[in-house]
Design an enzyme around this catalytic site. Structure first.
Site, PDB file in Angstrom:
ATOM      1  N   GLY A  34       1.831   0.378 -10.112  1.00 25.25           N
ATOM      2  CA  GLY A  34       0.691   1.275 -10.333  1.00 25.25           C
ATOM      3  C   GLY A  34       1.158   2.604 -10.889  1.00 25.25           C
ATOM      4  O   GLY A  34       2.360   2.833 -11.080  1.00 25.25           O
ATOM      5  N   SER A  35       0.211   3.500 -11.134  1.00 24.77           N
ATOM      6  CA  SER A  35       0.575   4.773 -11.757  1.00 24.77           C
ATOM      7  C   SER A  35       1.386   5.655 -10.799  1.00 24.77           C
ATOM      8  O   SER A  35       2.289   6.379 -11.235  1.00 24.77           O
ATOM      9  CB  SER A  35      -0.683   5.509 -12.227  1.00 24.77           C
ATOM     10  OG  SER A  35      -1.557   5.718 -11.144  1.00 24.77           O
ATOM     11  N   THR A  36       1.099   5.596  -9.513  1.00 25.65           N
ATOM     12  CA  THR A  36       1.865   6.410  -8.561  1.00 25.65           C
ATOM     13  C   THR A  36       3.266   5.823  -8.381  1.00 25.65           C
ATOM     14  O   THR A  36       4.260   6.572  -8.335  1.00 25.65           O
ATOM     15  CB  THR A  36       1.128   6.500  -7.198  1.00 25.65           C
ATOM     16  OG1 THR A  36      -0.273   6.642  -7.435  1.00 25.65           O
ATOM     17  CG2 THR A  36       1.620   7.683  -6.396  1.00 25.65           C
ATOM     18  N   ASP A  86       5.086   2.147  -2.359  1.00 25.34           N
ATOM     19  CA  ASP A  86       3.984   1.704  -3.232  1.00 25.34           C
ATOM     20  C   ASP A  86       2.762   2.588  -3.005  1.00 25.34           C
ATOM     21  O   ASP A  86       2.646   3.260  -1.971  1.00 25.34           O
ATOM     22  CB  ASP A  86       3.643   0.234  -2.898  1.00 25.34           C
ATOM     23  CG  ASP A  86       2.866  -0.454  -4.016  1.00 25.34           C
ATOM     24  OD1 ASP A  86       2.512   0.197  -5.012  1.00 25.34           O
ATOM     25  OD2 ASP A  86       2.614  -1.671  -3.867  1.00 25.34           O
ATOM     26  N   GLY A  87       1.854   2.554  -3.962  1.00 30.92           N
ATOM     27  CA  GLY A  87       0.579   3.252  -3.838  1.00 30.92           C
ATOM     28  C   GLY A  87      -0.451   2.395  -3.132  1.00 30.92           C
ATOM     29  O   GLY A  87      -0.132   1.339  -2.567  1.00 30.92           O
ATOM     30  N   ASP A  89      -5.109   1.671  -3.162  1.00 28.34           N
ATOM     31  CA  ASP A  89      -6.434   2.035  -3.682  1.00 28.34           C
ATOM     32  C   ASP A  89      -7.249   2.746  -2.615  1.00 28.34           C
ATOM     33  O   ASP A  89      -8.043   3.621  -2.923  1.00 28.34           O
ATOM     34  CB  ASP A  89      -7.151   0.777  -4.178  1.00 28.34           C
ATOM     35  CG  ASP A  89      -6.365   0.128  -5.305  1.00 28.34           C
ATOM     36  OD1 ASP A  89      -6.167   0.793  -6.335  1.00 28.34           O
ATOM     37  OD2 ASP A  89      -5.909  -1.017  -5.138  1.00 28.34           O
ATOM     38  N   GLY A 100      -4.252  -3.701  -4.870  1.00 29.10           N
ATOM     39  CA  GLY A 100      -4.496  -4.744  -5.854  1.00 29.10           C
ATOM     40  C   GLY A 100      -5.324  -4.295  -7.040  1.00 29.10           C
ATOM     41  O   GLY A 100      -5.657  -5.113  -7.897  1.00 29.10           O
ATOM     42  N   GLY A 102      -4.251  -2.867  -9.437  1.00 24.77           N
ATOM     43  CA  GLY A 102      -3.433  -3.211 -10.602  1.00 24.77           C
ATOM     44  C   GLY A 102      -3.154  -4.708 -10.694  1.00 24.77           C
ATOM     45  O   GLY A 102      -2.448  -5.163 -11.599  1.00 24.77           O
ATOM     46  N   GLU A 108       3.269  -7.661  -4.201  1.00 26.75           N
ATOM     47  CA  GLU A 108       3.441  -6.447  -3.384  1.00 26.75           C
ATOM     48  C   GLU A 108       3.562  -6.836  -1.909  1.00 26.75           C
ATOM     49  O   GLU A 108       4.431  -6.334  -1.187  1.00 26.75           O
ATOM     50  CB  GLU A 108       2.252  -5.502  -3.592  1.00 26.75           C
ATOM     51  CG  GLU A 108       2.228  -4.898  -4.986  1.00 26.75           C
ATOM     52  CD  GLU A 108       0.970  -4.111  -5.308  1.00 26.75           C
ATOM     53  OE1 GLU A 108       1.011  -3.335  -6.265  1.00 26.75           O
ATOM     54  OE2 GLU A 108      -0.053  -4.274  -4.637  1.00 26.75           O
TER      55      GLU A 108
HETATM   56  C1  5RP Z   1      -1.482  -2.377  -7.689  1.00 27.40           C
HETATM   57  C2  5RP Z   1      -1.795  -1.549  -6.505  1.00 27.40           C
HETATM   58  C3  5RP Z   1      -1.653  -0.075  -6.631  1.00 27.40           C
HETATM   59  O1  5RP Z   1      -0.812   0.384  -5.637  1.00 27.40           O
HETATM   60  C4  5RP Z   1      -2.994   0.574  -6.479  1.00 27.40           C
HETATM   61  O2  5RP Z   1      -3.891  -0.011  -7.416  1.00 27.40           O
HETATM   62  C5  5RP Z   1      -2.921   2.079  -6.696  1.00 27.40           C
HETATM   63  O3  5RP Z   1      -2.635   2.348  -8.023  1.00 27.40           O
HETATM   64  P1  5RP Z   1      -2.447   3.815  -8.583  1.00 27.40           P
HETATM   65  O4  5RP Z   1      -1.185   4.356  -8.016  1.00 27.40           O
HETATM   66  O5  5RP Z   1      -2.390   3.608 -10.088  1.00 27.40           O
HETATM   67  O6  5RP Z   1      -3.662   4.637  -8.186  1.00 27.40           O
HETATM   68  O7  5RP Z   1      -2.137  -2.031  -5.450  1.00 27.40           O
HETATM   69  O8  5RP Z   1      -1.738  -3.730  -7.470  1.00 27.40           O
END
Ligand code: 5RP
Length: 225
Positions: A34-36, A86-87, A89, A100, A102, A108
């Site tokens: 993800g972006s984070t 990990d990030g 939602d 999820g 992403g 994950e």
């Molecule tokens: C990807 C994920 C990400 O951690 C989630 O979507 C957060 O993404 P972002 O850091 O871009 O806000 O679960 O499958």
């Protein structure tokens, strides 16, 4: 006023500070998607001499790690990991999460399961009292899309197939809105039990151990209760 991007950046930098003392030349780190997570990878790259490499949760993350010179290990070669970063939602105060957005939820969950600690990095817009405003991603074997969708409707959800999206595992995603998530771990089990579901994006049976929540006044560290 810091933008959401700056808040994510601050969470990523705090995560690097968090992991650095855990690193040895033998360490494999678990890295999310993800972006984070991307910002975390970028901030981690200058320290790559201090650890052995990473286990990755998606093709996207593997490509970024490789491009920055961090060696990516097949998870089958990895016996233990001190930490997975990990990030999310959405995350609640008990550190249950929806993940999820992403589409990488299954890998994950697998990589996180090998790590001793899950460190979740989010900006504070992701911190909620109760999970469920964000539609719950469910990864599904393609032939079971309709049957799984019907079962999710019976559970009170409104599933919608994610358009033009195939996961790294060759499967599809149903994004499910309208679910009442009173007991996240119970719902996670119930959805995972539907034949054809690969996994759902609730991370509650095993949630995050630590959350680094970035806001206008700095990054707070929360622990799972
Ligand atoms: C990807 C994920 C990400 O951690 C989630 O979507 C957060 O993404 P972002 O850091 O871009 O806000 O679960 O499958």
């Amino acid at each position: 006023m810091l933008s959401q991007q700056q808040l994510k950046q601050n969470a990523a930098l705090k995560a690097v500070e968090y992991v650095l003392p855990l690193l040895t030349p033998e360490t494999i780190l678990g890295v999310g998607t993800g972006s984070t997570a991307d910002l975390f990878i970028d901030a981690l790259a200058p320290h790559q001499q201090r650890f052995r490499g990473a286990a990755s949760s998606s093709e996207r993350t593997s490509a970024r790690l490789n491009a920055l010179g961090i060696r990516v290990f097949d998870l089958n070669q990895v016996e233990s990991m001190p930490v997975y970063v990990d990030g999310a939602d959405e995350i609640d105060g008990r550190l249950n999460m929806i993940k999820g957005g992403g589409g990488a939820l299954t890998r994950e969950k697998i990589v996180a399961s090998v790590a001793e600690r899950f460190v979740c990095i989010v900006d504070d817009s992701k911190l909620v009292d109760r999970l469920g405003m964000f539609p719950l991603p469910v990864e599904v074997i393609p032939m079971a899309l309709s049957s799984v969708a019907r079962r999710l409707q019976q559970m009170g959800g409104q599933p919608r197939e994610r358009a033009d999206f195939i996961t790294d595992n060759g499967c599809r995603i149903l994004d499910v809105s309208g679910l009442s998530i009173e007991d996240p771990a119970k719902l996670e089990s119930a959805i995972n039990d539907i034949p054809g579901v690969v996994t759902c994006g609730l991370f509650a049976i095993s949630g995050a151990d630590v959350a680094l929540v970035s806001g206008q006044n700095g990054v707070r560290e929360l622990h799972r209760s």
